[in-house]
Enzyme design. Structure first.
Site, PDB file in Angstrom:
ATOM      1  N   GLU A   6       8.154  -9.716   7.825  1.00  0.00           N
ATOM      2  CA  GLU A   6       7.079  -9.844   8.512  1.00  0.00           C
ATOM      3  C   GLU A   6       7.557 -10.548   9.803  1.00  0.00           C
ATOM      4  O   GLU A   6       7.011 -10.218  10.856  1.00  0.00           O
ATOM      5  CB  GLU A   6       6.355 -10.792   7.809  1.00  0.00           C
ATOM      6  CG  GLU A   6       5.358  -9.939   6.770  1.00  0.00           C
ATOM      7  CD  GLU A   6       6.120  -9.592   5.502  1.00  0.00           C
ATOM      8  OE1 GLU A   6       5.673  -8.891   4.590  1.00  0.00           O
ATOM      9  OE2 GLU A   6       7.157 -10.373   5.195  1.00  0.00           O
TER      10      GLU A   6
ATOM     11  N   HIS B 163      -0.933 -13.331  -3.522  1.00  0.00           N
ATOM     12  CA  HIS B 163      -1.568 -12.014  -2.652  1.00  0.00           C
ATOM     13  C   HIS B 163      -3.208 -11.984  -2.634  1.00  0.00           C
ATOM     14  O   HIS B 163      -3.592 -10.887  -2.566  1.00  0.00           O
ATOM     15  CB  HIS B 163      -1.012 -11.101  -3.648  1.00  0.00           C
ATOM     16  CG  HIS B 163       0.446 -10.807  -3.843  1.00  0.00           C
ATOM     17  ND1 HIS B 163       1.252 -11.567  -4.609  1.00  0.00           N
ATOM     18  CD2 HIS B 163       1.237  -9.874  -3.071  1.00  0.00           C
ATOM     19  CE1 HIS B 163       2.621 -11.360  -4.533  1.00  0.00           C
ATOM     20  NE2 HIS B 163       2.560 -10.201  -3.732  1.00  0.00           N
TER      21      HIS B 163
END
Length: 326
Positions: free
Chosen positions: A60, A129
């Site tokens: 990321e 998540h």
């Protein structure tokens, strides 16, 4: 208008802007043949090729860094962070670079990047998540924060976000991807910073964000059968926030409840509640402004516990009745 899903609406918005503007491209992990973690980019690799659908390494930090650089050089990247939880790895590039560059360079550069962030609970993805982290981003000057609750708004806001010359954080609730709604085929924009009154009412204003808009509408239908008229407002964009629409609604109904999925403590609902309390709407209140957010716990894996950790329709109904002294 035809009916399409929330995911299809986002895909259509990105695709239409890619056809109209060759500077627009998408990037992220598994967004090619796999179509992204939730299938939003299905078919885009075949249509636009690997130059404009860039499959990235699992980093990321690298994805966001490349996007900021590309945006500063005149391109319009759309980057997908597979789960919004992973934005923490990209925070330096988003918070210290993308959000600050236009200011630090005296307006001589722009950072027109869109960061797509699948967020929220409900699918059993557990603690790492399933978070709702939008409040973090609203704290950073220079960032626009968008949170659509239906396919129509998702398409219109995505088109507006791609055209915007500032970095936009685009929060997409995972449970909404398969929700259907009427959406025009042609390009259209939903203006950033304009709230929408999803349901008119007279007894209480419920300001809800993301998936909580849908649950608040369902709660309002049930409460109507008991003689309680609920007005439901969807801010659609958290930054900038349409304060006027919220204030005018509260002045009409005299009561306010803010509903959001994120942990209630420190959540964006506190900002909305504070704004109401500091506005002219305060003199119209017949009860304190209330919040209803998630429990201060990591999102559990167990389905029953996961459901208990965030507001449900029955929780909204109970909270409204409490505010109404019922």
């Amino acid at each position: 208008m035809r009916e399409i899903t929330y995911a299809e609406a986002i895909r259509e918005a990105m695709s239409q802007r890619m056809r109209a503007d060759e500077d627009v491209f998408i990037m992220g992990e598994d967004i090619g043949i796999y179509g992204g973690a939730f299938g939003v980019t299905n078919g885009m690799l075949e249509e636009y090729g690997p130059e404009r659908v860039r499959i990235t390494p699992i980093s990321e930090a690298a994805i966001s860094g490349c996007a900021v650089g590309a945006a500063m050089m005149g391109m319009r990247p759309i980057l997908e962070i597979q789960f919004s939880d992973f934005v923490v790895i990209a925070m330096d590039n988003i918070v210290n670079q993308a959000a600050k560059m236009r200011y630090m360079f005296g307006g001589k550069t722009k950072v027109p990047a869109v960061v797509r962030l699948p967020s929220g609970s409900g699918l059993g993805f557990a603690a790492q998540h399933s978070q709702s982290l939008e409040a973090w981003m609203t704290h950073i000057p220079g960032l626009i924060v968008v949170q659509p609750s239906n396919p129509y708004d998702a398409k219109g806001l995505m088109i507006s976000a791609i055209k915007n010359d500032n970095p936009v954080l685009f929060f997409e609730h995972k449970l909404l991807y398969n929700e259907k709604g009427e959406v025009p085929e042609e390009e259209f924009e939903v203006p950033i910073g304009v709230a929408d009154v999803k349901r008119e009412g007279t007894d209480i204003t419920v300001v809800a964000t993301g998936i909580m808009v849908n649950r608040s509408l369902e709660a309002a239908e049930q409460l109507e059968k008991e003689g309680i008229s609920v007005e439901v407002i969807d801010p659609r964009t958290l930054v900038p926030l349409d304060e006027k629409t919220i204030i005018e609604s509260v002045k009409k109904t005299n009561r306010a409840l803010v509903v959001y999925e994120a942990v209630q403590r420190g959540g964006y609902g506190a900002e909305i509640a504070s704004m109401i309390g500091e506005s002219e709407a305060f003199d119209y209140l017949d009860a304190p402004v209330s919040r209803l957010g998630g429990v201060a716990t990591p999102i559990p894996y167990n389905p029953k516990l996961e459901r208990a950790a965030v507001p449900q329709v029955e929780d909204i109904i109970a909270k409204v009745k409490t505010i109404m002294n019922l």
